[in-house]
Design an enzyme around this catalytic site. Structure first.
Site, PDB file in Angstrom:
ATOM      1  N   HIS A 199       1.414   4.798  -2.851  1.00 20.06           N
ATOM      2  CA  HIS A 199       1.696   6.211  -2.585  1.00 20.06           C
ATOM      3  C   HIS A 199       2.918   6.782  -3.302  1.00 20.06           C
ATOM      4  CE1 HIS A 199      -1.190   7.266   0.577  1.00 20.06           C
ATOM      5  NE2 HIS A 199      -0.983   6.086   1.129  1.00 20.06           N
TER       6      HIS A 199
ATOM      7  N   SER B 290      -3.995   0.870  -5.255  1.00 20.67           N
ATOM      8  CA  SER B 290      -3.511  -0.389  -4.696  1.00 20.67           C
ATOM      9  C   SER B 290      -4.613  -1.389  -4.394  1.00 20.67           C
ATOM     10  CB  SER B 290      -2.702  -0.123  -3.416  1.00 20.67           C
ATOM     11  OG  SER B 290      -3.530   0.418  -2.394  1.00 20.67           O
TER      12      SER B 290
ATOM     13  N   GLU C 233      -5.327   9.597  -0.546  1.00 27.19           N
ATOM     14  CA  GLU C 233      -5.791   8.210  -0.465  1.00 27.19           C
ATOM     15  C   GLU C 233      -6.747   7.833  -1.599  1.00 27.19           C
ATOM     16  OE1 GLU C 233      -4.817   5.763   1.261  1.00 27.19           O
ATOM     17  OE2 GLU C 233      -3.660   6.681   2.880  1.00 27.19           O
TER      18      GLU C 233
ATOM     19  N   HIS D 150       0.835  -1.202   0.000  1.00 29.68           N
ATOM     20  CA  HIS D 150       0.000   0.000   0.000  1.00 29.68           C
ATOM     21  C   HIS D 150       0.869   1.252   0.000  1.00 29.68           C
ATOM     22  CE1 HIS D 150      -3.349   2.704   1.044  1.00 29.68           C
ATOM     23  NE2 HIS D 150      -2.469   3.294   1.840  1.00 29.68           N
TER      24      HIS D 150
END
Length: 250
Positions: free
Chosen positions: A128, A188, A169, A123
């Site tokens: 990111h 993700s 996010e 993740h």
């Protein structure tokens, strides 16, 4: 900025022992990447895809954070900094304010491919870090950390948390007449990506007022997300949010 200057985050900093990863863990990484990469190649923002190449992600090998930082540093000053796990808010904001992205080094097991309740290296890095190679996004993220680090009021922090949620996010962007993803939660997660692609959530034009007033849902697929037209919008929104905090009008 050197990690020695950190106070709140210092107890959580660790070293990534890359040699300790097992062949099974590399295989799990490869399976995770393989599950989402086709969607990512079709539906991710071009800035994410460029960042993926810039930081040197490999589809079949877990990422070496030191190598990623060597690539990111000269471009945007960001570092993928290994931490022991979930950080309390002051430590998290302090790291962002210093362009240090707190990155976990553990990887979910094969039994948890679909979902893990707390972020893991897949993740954190796959989701990111490619965006940290983009200058405007990197500036936005540092500014977010600096503003939040100075806030004590929990209600204000909750509202600012919505700005993070609906950009970092779960952010979307309009490119070439299509909706593209740049937020880690969409990138993700095959389920969240399909939810966007298949019309499972409403997509609103990005509005700071609406974002700040839209509660976050962490335990279900997203029902509404926000699309910007350029990353300048979130950069400018962060400055507007800071001014509202200073005026006491957030």
């Amino acid at each position: 900025m050197a990690t020695a200057t950190l106070t709140a985050a210092a107890p959580y900093l660790i070293q990534q022992v890359y040699a300790a990863y097992t062949p099974e863990q590399h295989a799990v990484w490869a399976e995770l990447v393989g599950r989402v990469l086709p969607n990512v190649e079709r539906h991710a923002a071009r800035e994410y895809l460029e960042g993926f190449q810039i930081i040197g992600l490999q589809p079949d090998r877990l990422p070496n954070l030191a190598d990623i930082t060597k690539r990111l540093g000269p471009r945007t000053g960001w570092s993928s900094t290994p931490v022991s796990g979930f950080l309390p808010a002051p430590a998290f904001f302090e790291m962002l304010a210093n362009r240090l992205f707190p990155t976990t080094t553990w990887l979910r097991s094969r039994e948890s491919l679909e979902y893990t309740p707390e972020p893991d290296i897949f993740h954190d890095v796959f989701g990111h870090v490619p965006m940290h190679a983009h200058r405007v996004f990197g500036d936005f993220l540092e500014h977010y950390g600096r503003v939040c680090a100075a806030v004590q009021d929990q209600m204000i922090l909750e509202k600012l948390g919505r700005l993070f949620w609906y950009t970092v996010e779960f952010g979307l962007i309009r490119q070439d007449g299509e909706i593209k993803a740049y937020g880690s939660g969409v990138i993700s997660s095959a389920g969240e990506c399909q939810n966007v692609i298949n019309g499972g959530c409403a997509i609103h034009d990005f509005s700071l007022d609406e974002v700040l007033n839209t509660p976050v849902k962490v335990d279900e697929l997203q029902k509404v997300l926000f699309a910007v037209n350029s990353f300048d919008q979130i950069y400018e929104a962060m400055h507007e949010a800071e001014q509202r905090v200073e005026r006491g009008s957030l």
